[in-house]
Design a protein around this motif. Structure first.
Motif, PDB file in Angstrom:
ATOM      1  N   ILE A 165      48.147  12.739  54.571  1.00  0.00           N
ATOM      2  CA  ILE A 165      47.543  11.864  55.583  1.00  0.00           C
ATOM      3  C   ILE A 165      47.500  10.428  55.075  1.00  0.00           C
ATOM      4  CG2 ILE A 165      45.404  11.368  56.834  1.00  0.00           C
ATOM      5  CD1 ILE A 165      44.903  14.432  56.836  1.00  0.00           C
ATOM      6  N   ALA A 166      47.150  10.245  53.798  1.00  0.00           N
ATOM      7  CA  ALA A 166      47.134   8.904  53.218  1.00  0.00           C
ATOM      8  C   ALA A 166      48.526   8.285  53.239  1.00  0.00           C
ATOM      9  CB  ALA A 166      46.598   8.964  51.786  1.00  0.00           C
ATOM     10  N   ARG A 167      49.543   9.093  52.977  1.00  0.00           N
ATOM     11  CA  ARG A 167      50.927   8.610  53.015  1.00  0.00           C
ATOM     12  C   ARG A 167      51.288   8.128  54.423  1.00  0.00           C
ATOM     13  NH1 ARG A 167      55.498  12.887  51.488  1.00  0.00           N
ATOM     14  NH2 ARG A 167      54.569  13.874  53.336  1.00  0.00           N
ATOM     15  N   ALA A 168      50.851   8.873  55.443  1.00  0.00           N
ATOM     16  CA  ALA A 168      51.113   8.457  56.821  1.00  0.00           C
ATOM     17  C   ALA A 168      50.351   7.178  57.169  1.00  0.00           C
ATOM     18  CB  ALA A 168      50.737   9.579  57.785  1.00  0.00           C
ATOM     19  N   LEU A 169      49.109   7.079  56.711  1.00  0.00           N
ATOM     20  CA  LEU A 169      48.284   5.911  57.019  1.00  0.00           C
ATOM     21  C   LEU A 169      48.740   4.652  56.289  1.00  0.00           C
ATOM     22  CD1 LEU A 169      44.694   7.443  56.912  1.00  0.00           C
ATOM     23  CD2 LEU A 169      45.920   6.663  58.942  1.00  0.00           C
ATOM     24  N   ALA A 170      49.442   4.821  55.179  1.00  0.00           N
ATOM     25  CA  ALA A 170      49.802   3.687  54.325  1.00  0.00           C
ATOM     26  C   ALA A 170      50.546   2.596  55.082  1.00  0.00           C
ATOM     27  CB  ALA A 170      50.630   4.165  53.136  1.00  0.00           C
ATOM     28  N   VAL A 171      51.355   2.983  56.077  1.00  0.00           N
ATOM     29  CA  VAL A 171      52.186   2.007  56.787  1.00  0.00           C
ATOM     30  C   VAL A 171      51.527   1.508  58.068  1.00  0.00           C
ATOM     31  CG1 VAL A 171      54.319   2.908  55.788  1.00  0.00           C
ATOM     32  CG2 VAL A 171      53.464   3.856  57.943  1.00  0.00           C
ATOM     33  N   GLU A 172      50.237   1.829  58.239  1.00  0.00           N
ATOM     34  CA  GLU A 172      49.452   1.363  59.386  1.00  0.00           C
ATOM     35  C   GLU A 172      50.111   1.742  60.716  1.00  0.00           C
ATOM     36  OE1 GLU A 172      49.317  -2.778  58.539  1.00  0.00           O
ATOM     37  OE2 GLU A 172      47.774  -2.598  56.993  1.00  0.00           O
ATOM     38  N   PRO A 173      50.286   3.043  60.970  1.00  0.00           N
ATOM     39  CA  PRO A 173      50.992   3.488  62.178  1.00  0.00           C
ATOM     40  C   PRO A 173      50.145   3.344  63.430  1.00  0.00           C
ATOM     41  CG  PRO A 173      50.122   5.373  61.009  1.00  0.00           C
ATOM     42  CD  PRO A 173      49.836   4.175  60.140  1.00  0.00           C
ATOM     43  N   ARG A 174      50.807   3.323  64.582  1.00  0.00           N
ATOM     44  CA  ARG A 174      50.124   3.357  65.879  1.00  0.00           C
ATOM     45  C   ARG A 174      49.849   4.795  66.293  1.00  0.00           C
ATOM     46  NH1 ARG A 174      51.638  -0.379  69.471  1.00  0.00           N
ATOM     47  NH2 ARG A 174      49.847   0.424  70.647  1.00  0.00           N
ATOM     48  N   LEU A 175      50.727   5.715  65.876  1.00  0.00           N
ATOM     49  CA  LEU A 175      50.652   7.112  66.293  1.00  0.00           C
ATOM     50  C   LEU A 175      51.002   8.010  65.117  1.00  0.00           C
ATOM     51  CD1 LEU A 175      50.669   9.462  68.470  1.00  0.00           C
ATOM     52  CD2 LEU A 175      53.105   8.928  68.775  1.00  0.00           C
ATOM     53  N   ILE A 176      50.228   9.093  64.950  1.00  0.00           N
ATOM     54  CA  ILE A 176      50.550  10.115  63.958  1.00  0.00           C
ATOM     55  C   ILE A 176      50.743  11.438  64.681  1.00  0.00           C
ATOM     56  CG2 ILE A 176      49.795  11.385  61.912  1.00  0.00           C
ATOM     57  CD1 ILE A 176      48.152   9.001  61.078  1.00  0.00           C
ATOM     58  N   VAL A 177      51.894  12.061  64.477  1.00  0.00           N
ATOM     59  CA  VAL A 177      52.157  13.394  65.009  1.00  0.00           C
ATOM     60  C   VAL A 177      51.718  14.404  63.955  1.00  0.00           C
ATOM     61  CG1 VAL A 177      53.909  14.988  65.845  1.00  0.00           C
ATOM     62  CG2 VAL A 177      54.075  12.549  66.395  1.00  0.00           C
ATOM     63  N   CYS A 178      50.741  15.223  64.296  1.00  0.00           N
ATOM     64  CA  CYS A 178      50.181  16.214  63.372  1.00  0.00           C
ATOM     65  C   CYS A 178      50.727  17.581  63.765  1.00  0.00           C
ATOM     66  CB  CYS A 178      48.658  16.211  63.426  1.00  0.00           C
ATOM     67  SG  CYS A 178      47.896  14.622  63.051  1.00  0.00           S
ATOM     68  N   ASP A 179      51.710  18.076  63.012  1.00  0.00           N
ATOM     69  CA  ASP A 179      52.373  19.337  63.337  1.00  0.00           C
ATOM     70  C   ASP A 179      51.657  20.487  62.638  1.00  0.00           C
ATOM     71  OD1 ASP A 179      54.050  21.333  64.119  1.00  0.00           O
ATOM     72  OD2 ASP A 179      55.838  20.576  63.103  1.00  0.00           O
ATOM     73  N   GLU A 180      50.660  21.051  63.298  1.00  0.00           N
ATOM     74  CA  GLU A 180      49.829  22.129  62.746  1.00  0.00           C
ATOM     75  C   GLU A 180      49.327  21.782  61.346  1.00  0.00           C
ATOM     76  OE1 GLU A 180      50.600  26.136  63.810  1.00  0.00           O
ATOM     77  OE2 GLU A 180      52.477  25.610  64.802  1.00  0.00           O
ATOM     78  N   PRO A 181      48.590  20.704  61.190  1.00  0.00           N
ATOM     79  CA  PRO A 181      48.259  20.198  59.853  1.00  0.00           C
ATOM     80  C   PRO A 181      47.207  21.006  59.106  1.00  0.00           C
ATOM     81  CG  PRO A 181      47.147  18.897  61.523  1.00  0.00           C
ATOM     82  CD  PRO A 181      48.045  19.846  62.252  1.00  0.00           C
ATOM     83  N   VAL A 182      46.535  21.946  59.787  1.00  0.00           N
ATOM     84  CA  VAL A 182      45.481  22.697  59.097  1.00  0.00           C
ATOM     85  C   VAL A 182      45.750  24.196  59.068  1.00  0.00           C
ATOM     86  CG1 VAL A 182      43.738  20.962  59.630  1.00  0.00           C
ATOM     87  CG2 VAL A 182      44.065  22.902  61.183  1.00  0.00           C
ATOM     88  N   SER A 183      46.862  24.662  59.634  1.00  0.00           N
ATOM     89  CA  SER A 183      47.090  26.102  59.758  1.00  0.00           C
ATOM     90  C   SER A 183      47.295  26.785  58.414  1.00  0.00           C
ATOM     91  CB  SER A 183      48.294  26.375  60.669  1.00  0.00           C
ATOM     92  OG  SER A 183      49.472  25.831  60.110  1.00  0.00           O
ATOM     93  N   ALA A 184      47.728  26.044  57.388  1.00  0.00           N
ATOM     94  CA  ALA A 184      47.974  26.642  56.079  1.00  0.00           C
ATOM     95  C   ALA A 184      46.767  26.531  55.144  1.00  0.00           C
ATOM     96  CB  ALA A 184      49.191  25.984  55.422  1.00  0.00           C
ATOM     97  N   LEU A 185      45.638  26.038  55.659  1.00  0.00           N
ATOM     98  CA  LEU A 185      44.477  25.773  54.818  1.00  0.00           C
ATOM     99  C   LEU A 185      43.361  26.778  55.088  1.00  0.00           C
ATOM    100  CD1 LEU A 185      44.318  21.892  55.311  1.00  0.00           C
ATOM    101  CD2 LEU A 185      45.529  23.171  53.529  1.00  0.00           C
TER     102      LEU A 185
END
Length: 337
Positions: A165-185
């Motif tokens: 998530i930090a890697r995605a946020l690093a570039v200051e995006p407008r949109l983040i596509v979360c492809d089942e980000p918690v299913s493996a946790l």
């Protein structure tokens, strides 16, 4: 009216696969005319059974896979022919967080290197300030700056997903596509990650397209929900509208099958789904859900239903009005206006 951050119109994705022993090439119809949009600060969730096209849609929207046909627009500008700096701006504006935190990070690169790649490629801050910027991002996702020199194998699954998530946020995006980000946790970690995503959205105004099998979770975090079946959106609307009444037979059966929900949103036990999802190599004629639908008629086999507005949402069913609970004919007519 504000311009959506990202919109897709008539999105089609087909895969031509090998001939095999028969000598004939075949086509997988992964997406068939998907329309959707997401606004700034909004969460649009995509739900559906495995194989319905959710992950293919995610990869098309993030330009990881080129669609066969259709139009994708970022802030109203077409993205199909982006090259050079325009393509780079799109990749900065639209990021993705993958399902498996154990596969999405390079095991040979430290946390700082993985996050710093985006800062370097998009020239977001001077090299001398990069380490401090990465430390701030780690704090923002609930980690310590001490993690900056660690490798993925030194982190737990939840910590790895926070790094992603930090890697995605690093570039200051407008949109983040979360492809089942918690299913493996683990379940306890899932709640932490969801709360983190909510907090980040509140503070940064980032939009999410959230793909999940967890229907109770989707109802909790979403502004709008799109239900997909065999490459098509069959019902889409804001969460409160869908929570009051689901109109597509597939949506009703899908949500009522959830152990946490138990009954369909009309308050009655929906018919359970029978049979398997048809092969995307040979989708049924007419309505793609008709082979499993308890209400299917001859019209459903002959005429493909169009996505149309009924009672405050978009629904792909010839008989959606008949699913409306406790409504008079006049009220149903008014709901379609």
């Amino acid at each position: 009216m504000n311009m959506p951050v990202l919109s897709a119109t008539g999105l089609v994705k087909e895969y031509n696969i090998g001939s095999g022993w028969s000598g004939q090439r075949r086509t997988v119809y992964a997406l068939s005319g998907v329309n959707l949009s997401v606004d700034a600060g909004e969460t649009l969730s995509i739900v559906g059974e495995s194989g319905c096209g959710k992950s293919t849609l995610a990869r098309c929207l993030t330009s990881l896979v080129a669609p066969t046909a259709g139009d994708i627009r970022l802030d109203g500008a077409a993205t199909g022919e982006l090259r050079g700096r325009d393509a780079q701006r799109f990749r900065r504006a639209v990021q993705i967080v993958f399902q498996d935190p154990y596969a999405s990070l390079n095991p040979r690169r430290t946390v700082g290197q993985s996050i710093g790649d985006g800062l370097r490629l998009h020239n977001i801050c001077p090299r001398a300030e990069r380490r401090d910027r990465i430390g701030d991002l780690l704090i923002k996702v609930g980690l310590s700056p001490d993690h900056i020199d660690r490798y993925p194998h030194e982190l737990s699954g939840g910590q790895r997903q926070r790094v992603a998530i930090a890697r995605a946020l690093a570039v200051e995006p407008r949109l983040i596509v979360c492809d089942e980000p918690v299913s493996a946790l683990d379940v306890s970690v899932q709640a932490q990650i969801i709360n983190l995503l909510n907090d980040l959205q509140a503070s940064l105004g980032v939009a999410y397209i959230f793909i999940s099998h967890n229907l109770s979770l989707v109802r909790h975090i979403s502004n709008r929900i799109a239900v997909m079946y065999l490459g098509q959106v069959v019902e889409m609307g804001d969460t409160h509208t869908l929570d009051a009444a689901l109109l597509h037979p597939y949506s009703r059966a899908l949500f009522s099958a959830s152990p946490e929900i138990g009954r369909d949103r009309n308050g009655a036990r929906a018919e359970p789904l029978s049979g398997d999802v048809p092969s995307p190599l040979a989708p049924p004629s007419g309505c793609r859900f008709r082979t499993r639908c308890p209400f299917a008629t001859e019209r459903c086999a002959a005429e493909p239903p169009q996505l149309r507005r009924v009672a405050g949402r978009e629904v792909r069913c010839h008989y959606a009005e008949s699913m409306l609970p406790s409504m008079t004919t006049n009220a149903r007519t008014a709901a379609n206006l």
